[in-house]
Design an enzyme around this catalytic site. Structure first.
Site, PDB file in Angstrom:
ATOM      1  N   ASP A 300       0.861  -1.187   0.000  1.00 37.76           N
ATOM      2  CA  ASP A 300       0.000   0.000   0.000  1.00 37.76           C
ATOM      3  C   ASP A 300       0.888   1.224   0.000  1.00 37.76           C
ATOM      4  O   ASP A 300       1.867   1.296   0.755  1.00 37.76           O
ATOM      5  CB  ASP A 300      -0.931   0.030   1.212  1.00 37.76           C
ATOM      6  CG  ASP A 300      -2.108   0.970   1.007  1.00 37.76           C
ATOM      7  OD1 ASP A 300      -3.202   0.474   0.642  1.00 37.76           O
ATOM      8  OD2 ASP A 300      -1.937   2.184   1.185  1.00 37.76           O
ATOM      9  N   CYS A 404     -15.371  -0.244  -3.837  1.00 35.71           N
ATOM     10  CA  CYS A 404     -16.559  -0.141  -2.982  1.00 35.71           C
ATOM     11  C   CYS A 404     -17.384   1.064  -3.427  1.00 35.71           C
ATOM     12  O   CYS A 404     -17.815   1.874  -2.617  1.00 35.71           O
ATOM     13  CB  CYS A 404     -16.188  -0.045  -1.512  1.00 35.71           C
ATOM     14  SG  CYS A 404     -14.919   1.170  -1.123  1.00 35.71           S
TER      15      CYS A 404
END
Length: 477
Positions: A300, A404
């Site tokens: 990340d 999402c």
């Protein structure tokens, strides 16, 4: 005559020369201008100059109004201290207040901006479904409990079942077994009397069709993953996770729809797996629960979010398993330059508008006015990350793309563009895999969007308030 302005003499001729220079706009740098303001009371020489200049000699424009003690540029007749250019009679500057628009204009909350954007775009995309989806976004989210296979918590399943929670993964596997048995019985009952495909009831035909899909179903569903949820309409909350004797927490609370991309990835024993945008760590933990990862690279770009990922791994995973996980903070867009073409499975859960968070929370909201450019550039960032994931996968490897968000610009459009870029610029052929069996297996738990063109989309719903979650699977040929 000794001048009060400084050392040296000062004559009428000098004053007239000074006036001529000032009219022409040129004041020699080596000569003191009699029009300069000096601190304190005016000296005697300056008072004489003012009397002489007002006795018939034309004063320069810069001295207009000085005779009345007004500031340069002030309107003759205006009150002392009035704002230049103001109407006669206007008060002094210190008594006036200019309102600043930035300070007085009403501030529109980021959540309201997000809802306005959603109402404009999603009402067209979802049509009649949008009002119910909107209500779901604005209500409390529903969670699932991902059991931690590394913790000594054998009592937890029984405890959750007493609360009427069910394991959605086990239910999906039971459906597959029922379809297989039903299809076998149907074939035996009809095969002795009639030819194939003749005389079947609708139910038998459906069982045969589902049985035909059973190999991918069985491969996609890992029996080692266990996730408990409460039934539709049940808004019971799970208790906080508790540590076992070794300090490992017994389960992880997450949106149960977030497991679907992990299941779609279909991790097999000894696979090298890359989680390109891993933080905060829910999907990374789910990948480890399969027990199949030969090596897991969790990356990340955000250092602060990577710290959260470390905390998750330390709270749920024993050290010997953590040693098989490499946590990095590279820019995911450059991952192919680090380890290109080496992974069997790649999960690309990209940054997005996080629709539920944007509609509910002001903190770190991407619809804040200062983040407008960042939000507009999201589809480009998502495309770059997906392309990096495709290049990181070896030939024959699989890539699952997920968000999402409900936005087709961040979902199907990004996948379509990636297919074109991979073929045109990298000569890579990608196969888009059918994931419709997930809709069949989990229709009792999640609410799916039936008109999704590529991949699958879970919609928030008041009775099953999971998601939104979009996922699509590509296989590199």
């Amino acid at each position: 005559m000794q001048s009060a302005f400084g050392a040296g003499s000062f004559s009428v001729a000098d004053a007239q020369t000074q006036l001529s220079d000032d009219r022409n706009g040129a004041v020699p740098s080596n000569r003191f201008s009699p029009f300069q303001a000096l601190p304190g009371p005016a000296p005697e020489g300056e008072r004489r100059w003012r009397r002489w200049a007002g006795a018939g000699v034309r004063r320069p424009r810069c001295c207009a109004g000085h005779r009345d003690g007004a500031a340069p540029g002030a309107v003759p007749g205006a009150a002392p201290g009035a704002v230049p250019g103001a109407a006669p009679g206007a008060g002094p500057r210190r008594h006036r207040h200019k309102e600043k628009w930035a300070a007085t204009a009403p501030r529109i909350p980021s959540t309201r901006l997000a809802l306005h954007h959603f109402d404009t775009s999603y009402s067209l995309h979802l049509g009649a479904l949008w009002p119910s989806v909107r209500a779901g976004l604005l209500c409390e989210q529903k969670y699932g409990a991902l059991l931690n296979n590394f913790a000594a918590a054998d009592h937890v399943p029984e405890e959750l079942e007493l609360l009427n929670a069910t394991d959605i993964i086990s239910e999906a596997l039971q459906k597959v077994q029922q379809w297989q048995r039903g299809a076998a019985v149907g074939e035996v009952a009809t095969g002795c009397q009639e030819g194939p495909g003749e005389g079947r009831t609708g139910m038998q035909a459906e069982m045969v069709a589902q049985a035909g899909m059973s190999p991918p179903l069985c491969m996609s569903i890992s029996s080692k993953i266990k996730c408990y949820t409460f039934p539709r309409g049940d808004i019971t909350r799970f208790r906080p996770a508790r540590p076992d004797g070794l300090g490992l927490l017994d389960y992880y609370l997450m949106d149960a729809a977030s497991l679907l991309p992990v299941l779609a990835l279909d991790v097999q024993p000894d696979d090298f797996v890359l989680d390109l945008c891993a933080a905060p760590g829910g999907k990374t933990l789910a990948l480890l629960q399969t027990g199949f990862c030969g090596h897991l690279a969790a990356n990340d770009v955000s250092v602060s979010r990577t710290k959260r990922l470390y905390q998750i791994l330390q709270s749920y995973v024993p050290k010997e398993v953590r040693d098989t996980v490499s946590v990095t903070s590279y820019d995911g867009r450059d991952w192919d330059q680090v380890k290109g073409g080496t992974f069997h499975k790649v999960l690309v859960d990209v940054p997005c508008t996080t629709d539920r968070h944007s509609a509910m929370e002001e903190d770190n909201n991407i619809f804040h006015k200062r983040r407008t450019k960042e939000r507009q550039m999201l589809p480009m960032l998502q495309l770059q990350l997906l392309m990096a994931g495709i290049l990181a996968a070896r030939p024959g490897g699989a890539v699952v793309y997920s968000t999402c968000s409900l936005s087709p610009l961040q979902n199907e459009c990004v996948v379509e563009r990636a297919l074109d870029v991979a073929r045109a610029h990298f000569n890579i052929s990608l196969h888009l895999e059918d994931l419709s069996h997930f809709r069949t297996l989990f229709q009792d738990t999640f609410s799916f969007f039936s008109e999704c063109r590529l991949g699958e989309l879970v919609l928030p719903h008041l009775t099953a308030n999971f998601g939104p979650m979009y996922f699509c699977k590509l296989r590199r040929e």
